[in-house]
Design a protein around this motif. Sequence first.
Motif, PDB file in Angstrom:
ATOM      1  N   VAL A  63      -5.969 -12.608  -6.808  1.00 17.09           N
ATOM      2  CA  VAL A  63      -6.980 -12.261  -7.804  1.00 17.09           C
ATOM      3  C   VAL A  63      -6.689 -10.849  -8.301  1.00 17.09           C
ATOM      4  CG1 VAL A  63      -9.433 -11.862  -8.217  1.00 17.09           C
ATOM      5  CG2 VAL A  63      -8.706 -13.764  -6.767  1.00 17.09           C
ATOM      6  N   GLN A  64      -6.674 -10.658  -9.602  1.00 12.48           N
ATOM      7  CA  GLN A  64      -6.376  -9.343 -10.163  1.00 12.48           C
ATOM      8  C   GLN A  64      -7.496  -8.345  -9.848  1.00 12.48           C
ATOM      9  OE1 GLN A  64      -5.425  -9.493 -14.319  1.00 12.48           O
ATOM     10  NE2 GLN A  64      -3.766 -10.970 -14.057  1.00 12.48           N
ATOM     11  N   LEU A 245       3.134  -4.302   3.045  1.00 12.44           N
ATOM     12  CA  LEU A 245       4.371  -4.437   2.271  1.00 12.44           C
ATOM     13  C   LEU A 245       5.190  -5.640   2.746  1.00 12.44           C
ATOM     14  CD1 LEU A 245       5.421  -0.669   2.090  1.00 12.44           C
ATOM     15  CD2 LEU A 245       4.485  -2.071   0.238  1.00 12.44           C
ATOM     16  N   TYR A 246       5.143  -5.915   4.041  1.00 13.48           N
ATOM     17  CA  TYR A 246       5.868  -7.067   4.593  1.00 13.48           C
ATOM     18  C   TYR A 246       5.345  -8.371   3.994  1.00 13.48           C
ATOM     19  CZ  TYR A 246       7.010 -10.727   7.976  1.00 13.48           C
ATOM     20  OH  TYR A 246       7.417 -11.903   8.569  1.00 13.48           O
ATOM     21  N   TRP A 247       4.024  -8.560   3.993  1.00 13.99           N
ATOM     22  CA  TRP A 247       3.453  -9.792   3.451  1.00 13.99           C
ATOM     23  C   TRP A 247       3.603  -9.850   1.941  1.00 13.99           C
ATOM     24  CZ3 TRP A 247       2.967 -13.682   6.386  1.00 13.99           C
ATOM     25  CH2 TRP A 247       2.611 -13.559   7.727  1.00 13.99           C
ATOM     26  N   ALA A 248       3.580  -8.707   1.265  1.00 13.06           N
ATOM     27  CA  ALA A 248       3.812  -8.706  -0.182  1.00 13.06           C
ATOM     28  C   ALA A 248       5.230  -9.149  -0.506  1.00 13.06           C
ATOM     29  CB  ALA A 248       3.545  -7.311  -0.747  1.00 13.06           C
ATOM     30  N   GLN A 249       6.189  -8.705   0.326  1.00 10.32           N
ATOM     31  CA  GLN A 249       7.575  -9.120   0.126  1.00 10.32           C
ATOM     32  C   GLN A 249       7.747 -10.605   0.425  1.00 10.32           C
ATOM     33  OE1 GLN A 249       9.898  -9.757   2.872  1.00 10.32           O
ATOM     34  NE2 GLN A 249      11.621 -10.160   1.481  1.00 10.32           N
ATOM     35  N   LEU A 254       5.965  -8.960  -6.442  1.00 12.90           N
ATOM     36  CA  LEU A 254       6.469  -8.385  -7.687  1.00 12.90           C
ATOM     37  C   LEU A 254       7.045  -9.452  -8.609  1.00 12.90           C
ATOM     38  CD1 LEU A 254       8.176  -5.078  -6.479  1.00 12.90           C
ATOM     39  CD2 LEU A 254       5.985  -5.350  -7.656  1.00 12.90           C
ATOM     40  N   GLN A 255       7.708 -10.450  -8.025  1.00 14.28           N
ATOM     41  CA  GLN A 255       8.294 -11.513  -8.847  1.00 14.28           C
ATOM     42  C   GLN A 255       7.223 -12.362  -9.532  1.00 14.28           C
ATOM     43  OE1 GLN A 255       9.207 -10.563  -5.938  1.00 14.28           O
ATOM     44  NE2 GLN A 255      11.435 -10.581  -5.668  1.00 14.28           N
ATOM     45  N   THR A 256       6.071 -12.480  -8.888  1.00 18.25           N
ATOM     46  CA  THR A 256       4.989 -13.279  -9.461  1.00 18.25           C
ATOM     47  C   THR A 256       4.006 -12.438 -10.279  1.00 18.25           C
ATOM     48  OG1 THR A 256       3.717 -13.052  -7.400  1.00 18.25           O
ATOM     49  CG2 THR A 256       5.133 -14.993  -7.627  1.00 18.25           C
ATOM     50  N   GLY A 257       4.275 -11.139 -10.396  1.00 20.56           N
ATOM     51  CA  GLY A 257       3.419 -10.277 -11.194  1.00 20.56           C
ATOM     52  C   GLY A 257       2.231  -9.692 -10.459  1.00 20.56           C
ATOM     53  N   GLU A 261      -0.508  -5.869  -5.027  1.00 19.00           N
ATOM     54  CA  GLU A 261      -0.300  -6.105  -3.604  1.00 19.00           C
ATOM     55  C   GLU A 261       0.755  -5.161  -3.031  1.00 19.00           C
ATOM     56  OE1 GLU A 261       0.370  -9.915  -0.566  1.00 19.00           O
ATOM     57  OE2 GLU A 261       0.462 -10.197  -2.739  1.00 19.00           O
ATOM     58  N   VAL A 262       1.578  -4.554  -3.893  1.00 20.72           N
ATOM     59  CA  VAL A 262       2.682  -3.709  -3.446  1.00 20.72           C
ATOM     60  C   VAL A 262       2.379  -2.226  -3.631  1.00 20.72           C
ATOM     61  CG1 VAL A 262       5.124  -3.158  -3.780  1.00 20.72           C
ATOM     62  CG2 VAL A 262       4.337  -5.521  -3.984  1.00 20.72           C
ATOM     63  N   TRP A 263       1.886  -1.850  -4.809  1.00 15.28           N
ATOM     64  CA  TRP A 263       1.776  -0.435  -5.137  1.00 15.28           C
ATOM     65  C   TRP A 263       0.744   0.334  -4.323  1.00 15.28           C
ATOM     66  CZ3 TRP A 263       5.856   1.369  -7.014  1.00 15.28           C
ATOM     67  CH2 TRP A 263       6.607   0.682  -7.955  1.00 15.28           C
ATOM     68  N   PRO A 264      -0.419  -0.185  -3.989  1.00 14.85           N
ATOM     69  CA  PRO A 264      -1.381   0.619  -3.201  1.00 14.85           C
ATOM     70  C   PRO A 264      -0.829   1.128  -1.869  1.00 14.85           C
ATOM     71  CG  PRO A 264      -2.510  -1.224  -4.208  1.00 14.85           C
ATOM     72  CD  PRO A 264      -1.056  -1.431  -4.471  1.00 14.85           C
TER      73      PRO A 264
END
Length: 314
Positions: A63-64, A245-249, A254-257, A261-264
């Motif tokens: 969710v954005q 970061l592990y779960w975001a990767q 990033l690939q899904t936009g 989930e990554v930058w914070p």
Amino acid sequence: MAELGVRPRSRLLGRLPTAWQTFFTNKKGVAGLLILAVFVLAAALAPVLSPYDPYRRAGKPHVQPGVEHFLGTSRQGKDIFSQLLEGGRTSLTVGFVAGLSATLIGVAIGISAGYFSGRTDEILTFFVNVSLVLPALPLIIVFASFVEEASPTVIGLVLAFTGWGWSARTIRTQTLAIKNREFVLAAELMGERKWRIVLREILPNMSSFVVGGFVLATIYAILAEAGLEFIGLGSPSSVTWGTMLYWAQRAQALQTGAWWEVWPPAFAIMITGAALVLVNFAVDEITSPQLRAARLGGRIRRFLKRRGRSVDVF
């Protein structure tokens, strides 16, 4: 004083020691301290400030950011803001505890080796050299194989007991240079106990190296803990900036936009490290007369420039 435009010191600053006056007039140091205070306070109040349980699903996946979820949700539907607060609580605890432990070990061994010299120096220097060649990554892999997964506590302990070598070597070198100074020799001639000489004569003259070692050790611990968990060596069930970061990767955020989930967590790690470096700059200025003189000279030059004058201060 009035002609130069220098304001009289306030009563509060007048009562503070000179070191604190210098620190609180240093913009970099104050900025770094304020940033650290915000992060530490937010981490300490994480259970109160978190709108959702960071370990449980709080909404739909990815969710954005919006009103309901300030920083959006992860692929598992967990609230990113809640995880950021809880992750800061764990990551900062591991970083500060590991950095402080490594600094204390390094100071104790470095001063003992430099001050007592002889056989003591040879033995302690041997352990310092061993510590410098001990890699933290393989040790954590070994520990993880025994305990099934390396928790943040295990990672912090390994980083603490493998990260004191450089600090000990620096402190030893400085102790060798200070131990033959007149004030140390005078204390020895007066019959002062060795532990008092170390604590009252030698250690205060190395405060910049001690604080600098603590800052670098803390930054290293925070980055190493996040890096190790990012590559999957940590405990996936824990909530830290590294596991975020592990779960975001894993979710290819990033690939899904799903940039939120990554930058914070990435920005939290970066800003915390920058704040620690700013505090270290202020401590260097407090303990270095040359830096204080250069700063004062720069302030006078800027004042004279605003008045339309050109004078070489030094």
